[in-house]
Design an enzyme around this catalytic site. Sequence first.
Site, PDB file in Angstrom:
ATOM      1  CG  ASP A  25      -1.725   1.210   1.445  1.00  0.00           C
ATOM      2  OD1 ASP A  25      -1.674   2.094   0.568  1.00  0.00           O
ATOM      3  OD2 ASP A  25      -2.420   1.300   2.471  1.00  0.00           O
ATOM      4  CE  LYS A  87      -1.639   6.923  -3.477  1.00  0.00           C
ATOM      5  NZ  LYS A  87      -2.177   6.018  -2.455  1.00  0.00           N
ATOM      6  CD  GLU A 187      -5.081   3.606  -2.561  1.00  0.00           C
ATOM      7  OE1 GLU A 187      -5.968   4.390  -2.162  1.00  0.00           O
ATOM      8  OE2 GLU A 187      -3.923   3.983  -2.831  1.00  0.00           O
ATOM      9  CG  ASP A 209      -9.329   5.519   2.270  1.00  0.00           C
ATOM     10  OD1 ASP A 209      -8.916   6.011   3.339  1.00  0.00           O
ATOM     11  OD2 ASP A 209      -8.571   5.060   1.400  1.00  0.00           O
TER      12      ASP A 209
END
Length: 623
Positions: A25, A87, A187, A209
């Site tokens: 992850d 990211k 994800e 999330d």
Amino acid sequence: MALLQIQEPGGKIAKPLHRLAVGIDLGTTNSLVSASCGGGVETIPDNGGEHLLPSVVYYQKDQPALVGSEAKALLVEDSMNTVASIKRFLGKSQSELQAEHAYLPFEFDPSRSDSSPAIMTADGSKDAVQVSADILSELVQRAETCLKGPLEGAVVTVPAYFNDAQRQQTKDAAQLAGLKVLRLLNEPTAAAVAYGLDSEDQGNVVVFDLGGGTFDVSLLSLKKGVFEVLATAGDTSLGGDDIDHIIADWLAAQMHEAGQSETLPKARLLQLANSAKHQLSTQDTVQIAAAGWTTELDNKKLKQLTSELVRRTINTCRRVLRDASLAIEDIDNVIMVGGSTRMPIVRDAVAEFFGKPPLTNIDPDKVVAVGAGIQADVLIGNKSANSFLLLDVNPLSLGIETMGELVEKIIPRNTSIPVAKAQEFTTFKDGQTVMSLHVVQGERELVADCRSLARFELREIPAMVAGAAKVRVTFQVDADGLLSVTAEETSSGKKAEIQVKPSYGLESSVIEEMLQASHENAQADMETRSIKEAQLDARQLLDAIANAIAIDGELLSEIEVQKLKGAITALENIMISGSSVEINAATEALNLVSSDFAAKRMDLHIANALRGESIDAVEKQTD
Ligand code: AMP
């Protein structure tokens, strides 16, 4: 066909080798690595027992980069050389980054182009791929130490909304870190896999999330073990950090109200707020003490303070349902991901909205990594074939343009990927040495109504009569949705190839619109296709007859010429506006009228051949 397993005569049955593969992850704030270690899949800690690796890299001159907590500790002290949240940079140009971030704590390398930005550090300029690769290398090292061997592959997760460029750069980073990417996994899909939802036959899953700085909601639809992302929505600047700020502001106001003269620095207030917030996830009231002053915060008050923020998250859930045209009752499971979903007020709000408690028993920080690890274990071959997971489908048909601007579908929509399919095509004209290949996506019959994906050419096809060349066109979609199209002329082996990413940048709303249009126009499209095909047949016959008249016209009598001309004119007229049935009838009529002429030509050529010349030679002379 199933392969038969054959045992070596007299040989012992060896215990199947456990191959080392991990799930990763790669997060904005923290990253994790997981693997199957005998029992289930678990995240792997560092030597100090820490599972989360802060996604922060510190670059220093002539020394190896520091990754993780050590780098994070230098974030304030040496911000120019400490890179966090990389990211957010993946797949972005410098101008996009500058437009998205009001302030960036470092400088871009001026020698790099806008499309490949890099950050200047004490160790030279570093782009998003290199920084991500440094984080991945740290995770690889951790995993190899723990698993005692070199890794054979990894499944790396990416947000469901990541586009083509962002996915490609994630893959590039993994490759740079020496990892073989078994696949990139969305994800939310990874979270659903961690909860074993892929083993159910069907259902709709919402993945909620809420991390430290970002919020994402995804709606997945599961059919026969295949997940499809129906809709995603979110807020890239909403998360637990905002809750810390809300509590910190409340604390400052409380102190002020209490007549407290000493004001605390913001950083200290945030620390107190964060600690109180964490405690309120397991207890109902918390005492906050600072500078000789004490106050109390309970979950009721926290709910009041954060009501606006929580309402925004629920509104996003509402939007995702609307985008996917689903009702609350259609949702079978809600999964909680991200540290902030430990907060009871968040869980309660989600449970109330969906009318059912969300799934929370897997650690919300680890659930994505665990799902990736499970998937890696399957893909590397440590699980039996019947537990193989099919996680994605091709959302729209992929095909190729053929004569008449028609579409020939090669991989139909909803085919599970990875997949490879081939079909043979041929040339339309005599002596044709180049073939243009146009790759399209969509459900409609005409190229103009589909999405154009790519064009390429197959050259140096040996000159042959129309229809003689055999060009094998192969469509291959890999596990990440990357389409490779290869065209090969089978007699000469001449080959051309192109790669496209058909699935990214394709919003679910666009897919929906394209499907809707194909349903609405199905009847009309079929008729248009039939007409186009009839026109092509007619055109081929007209060309062949014109060619034959030019060569052997003297074989025809005046009456025969008139009859032929009549049938030709009738076909040419009907071709413009007639139905497919009318065009086919006129083509057939011309075929009939010209059959005597064809027979005479045949007789002539046979006679010539009998005089010692081959039909081929006669054809060549008259060309
Ligand atoms: P993530 O980005 O998923 O690691 O989430 C980090 C966020 O989760 C931070 O804002 C943390 O303060 C928050 N968080 C972690 N644990 C808890 C907890 N027990 N209660 C409330 N928030 C938490």
